[in-house]
Design a protein around this motif. Structure first.
Motif, PDB file in Angstrom:
ATOM      1  N   ASN A   1       0.856  -1.179   0.000  1.00  0.00           N
ATOM      2  CA  ASN A   1       0.000   0.000   0.000  1.00  0.00           C
ATOM      3  C   ASN A   1       0.899   1.238   0.000  1.00  0.00           C
ATOM      4  N   LEU A   2       1.147   1.777  -1.180  1.00  0.00           N
ATOM      5  CA  LEU A   2       2.069   2.904  -1.293  1.00  0.00           C
ATOM      6  C   LEU A   2       1.501   4.194  -0.710  1.00  0.00           C
ATOM      7  N   THR A   3       0.179   4.295  -0.610  1.00  0.00           N
ATOM      8  CA  THR A   3      -0.417   5.477   0.016  1.00  0.00           C
ATOM      9  C   THR A   3      -0.064   5.515   1.496  1.00  0.00           C
ATOM     10  N   PHE A   4      -0.256   4.398   2.201  1.00  0.00           N
ATOM     11  CA  PHE A   4       0.126   4.325   3.612  1.00  0.00           C
ATOM     12  C   PHE A   4       1.631   4.501   3.769  1.00  0.00           C
ATOM     13  N   SER A   5       2.379   3.887   2.866  1.00  0.00           N
ATOM     14  CA  SER A   5       3.831   3.970   2.918  1.00  0.00           C
ATOM     15  C   SER A   5       4.281   5.426   2.897  1.00  0.00           C
ATOM     16  N   THR A   6       3.797   6.182   1.935  1.00  0.00           N
ATOM     17  CA  THR A   6       4.172   7.591   1.805  1.00  0.00           C
ATOM     18  C   THR A   6       3.737   8.386   3.029  1.00  0.00           C
ATOM     19  N   GLU A   7       2.550   8.092   3.532  1.00  0.00           N
ATOM     20  CA  GLU A   7       2.034   8.784   4.719  1.00  0.00           C
ATOM     21  C   GLU A   7       2.957   8.595   5.918  1.00  0.00           C
ATOM     22  N   TYR A   8       3.362   7.355   6.177  1.00  0.00           N
ATOM     23  CA  TYR A   8       4.247   7.094   7.321  1.00  0.00           C
ATOM     24  C   TYR A   8       5.610   7.743   7.131  1.00  0.00           C
ATOM     25  N   PHE A   9       6.156   7.682   5.909  1.00  0.00           N
ATOM     26  CA  PHE A   9       7.459   8.301   5.665  1.00  0.00           C
ATOM     27  C   PHE A   9       7.396   9.805   5.880  1.00  0.00           C
ATOM     28  N   LYS A  10       6.336  10.446   5.395  1.00  0.00           N
ATOM     29  CA  LYS A  10       6.224  11.902   5.550  1.00  0.00           C
ATOM     30  C   LYS A  10       6.090  12.295   7.014  1.00  0.00           C
ATOM     31  N   LYS A  11       5.436  11.459   7.813  1.00  0.00           N
ATOM     32  CA  LYS A  11       5.318  11.740   9.248  1.00  0.00           C
ATOM     33  C   LYS A  11       6.649  11.496   9.959  1.00  0.00           C
ATOM     34  N   ALA A  12       7.347  10.467   9.534  1.00  0.00           N
ATOM     35  CA  ALA A  12       8.583  10.074  10.212  1.00  0.00           C
ATOM     36  C   ALA A  12       9.738  11.020   9.906  1.00  0.00           C
ATOM     37  N   PHE A  13       9.781  11.537   8.690  1.00  0.00           N
ATOM     38  CA  PHE A  13      10.967  12.290   8.263  1.00  0.00           C
ATOM     39  C   PHE A  13      11.354  13.437   9.196  1.00  0.00           C
ATOM     40  N   PRO A  14      10.446  14.375   9.510  1.00  0.00           N
ATOM     41  CA  PRO A  14      10.887  15.494  10.367  1.00  0.00           C
ATOM     42  C   PRO A  14      11.357  15.041  11.753  1.00  0.00           C
ATOM     43  N   LEU A  15      10.742  13.990  12.270  1.00  0.00           N
ATOM     44  CA  LEU A  15      11.144  13.481  13.584  1.00  0.00           C
ATOM     45  C   LEU A  15      12.517  12.821  13.518  1.00  0.00           C
ATOM     46  N   LEU A  16      12.735  12.033  12.467  1.00  0.00           N
ATOM     47  CA  LEU A  16      14.036  11.382  12.307  1.00  0.00           C
ATOM     48  C   LEU A  16      15.125  12.404  12.000  1.00  0.00           C
ATOM     49  N   LEU A  17      14.788  13.439  11.244  1.00  0.00           N
ATOM     50  CA  LEU A  17      15.763  14.480  10.930  1.00  0.00           C
ATOM     51  C   LEU A  17      16.222  15.188  12.208  1.00  0.00           C
ATOM     52  N   LYS A  18      15.277  15.474  13.106  1.00  0.00           N
ATOM     53  CA  LYS A  18      15.636  16.096  14.390  1.00  0.00           C
ATOM     54  C   LYS A  18      16.593  15.206  15.176  1.00  0.00           C
ATOM     55  N   LEU A  19      16.263  13.916  15.244  1.00  0.00           N
ATOM     56  CA  LEU A  19      17.123  12.981  15.967  1.00  0.00           C
ATOM     57  C   LEU A  19      18.495  12.874  15.311  1.00  0.00           C
ATOM     58  N   SER A  20      18.517  12.858  13.991  1.00  0.00           N
ATOM     59  CA  SER A  20      19.795  12.728  13.302  1.00  0.00           C
ATOM     60  C   SER A  20      20.666  13.962  13.528  1.00  0.00           C
ATOM     61  N   GLU A  21      20.038  15.129  13.600  1.00  0.00           N
ATOM     62  CA  GLU A  21      20.792  16.358  13.862  1.00  0.00           C
ATOM     63  C   GLU A  21      21.358  16.392  15.279  1.00  0.00           C
ATOM     64  N   LYS A  22      20.780  15.587  16.155  1.00  0.00           N
ATOM     65  CA  LYS A  22      21.307  15.464  17.521  1.00  0.00           C
ATOM     66  C   LYS A  22      22.385  14.385  17.606  1.00  0.00           C
ATOM     67  N   GLY A  23      22.704  13.746  16.461  1.00  0.00           N
ATOM     68  CA  GLY A  23      23.774  12.763  16.421  1.00  0.00           C
ATOM     69  C   GLY A  23      23.338  11.326  16.581  1.00  0.00           C
ATOM     70  N   GLU A  24      22.049  11.030  16.488  1.00  0.00           N
ATOM     71  CA  GLU A  24      21.549   9.663  16.653  1.00  0.00           C
ATOM     72  C   GLU A  24      21.834   8.880  15.366  1.00  0.00           C
ATOM     73  N   LYS A  25      22.735   7.895  15.468  1.00  0.00           N
ATOM     74  CA  LYS A  25      23.218   7.195  14.266  1.00  0.00           C
ATOM     75  C   LYS A  25      22.139   6.412  13.526  1.00  0.00           C
ATOM     76  N   ARG A  26      21.215   5.825  14.240  1.00  0.00           N
ATOM     77  CA  ARG A  26      20.148   5.065  13.580  1.00  0.00           C
ATOM     78  C   ARG A  26      19.235   6.007  12.792  1.00  0.00           C
TER      79      ARG A  26
END
Length: 107
Positions: free
Chosen positions: A48-73
């Motif tokens: 289901n690519l619609t759900f896939s895109t939805e989850y990625f768009k929600k996850a990206f800003p949160l993961l970007l914040k964590l990555s900017e804090k140095g979180e390797k995962r």
């Protein structure tokens, strides 16, 4: 780890259920990322690519914040999202940047 990592026996159904639970209870960005992969690849559930895109768009800003804090995962996840254009415009330079940051920390 139910996707077969760190010596845990692979159980994709359990991995999906736990990712969904952690997303629903805690709005966990890693859970969003993995739910996207389940939907994108059609593992356990239908593709289901619609759900896939939805989850990625929600996850990206949160993961970007964590990555900017140095979180390797998180850096690895952001790199993958840029590499494959999941939830963001595909950008190989950005992908390389985040993969490199993650790799420098042993991920």
């Amino acid at each position: 780890y139910y996707n077969g990592e760190n010596g845990v026996k692979k159980n994709l159904k359990k991995a999906f259920d736990l990712a969904l639970e952690n997303y629903e209870k805690y709005n966990n960005p890693y859970s969003m990322y993995y739910l996207d992969l389940f939907y994108k690849e059609g593992k356990i559930i239908g593709k289901n690519l619609t759900f896939s895109t939805e989850y990625f768009k929600k996850a990206f800003p949160l993961l970007l914040k964590l990555s900017e804090k140095g979180e390797k995962r998180a850096q690895y996840c952001v790199g993958s999202m840029y590499c494959f254009g999941d939830g963001v415009n595909q950008d190989y330079k950005e992908a390389f940047k985040y993969y490199k940051l993650s790799a420098k920390q042993g991920h």
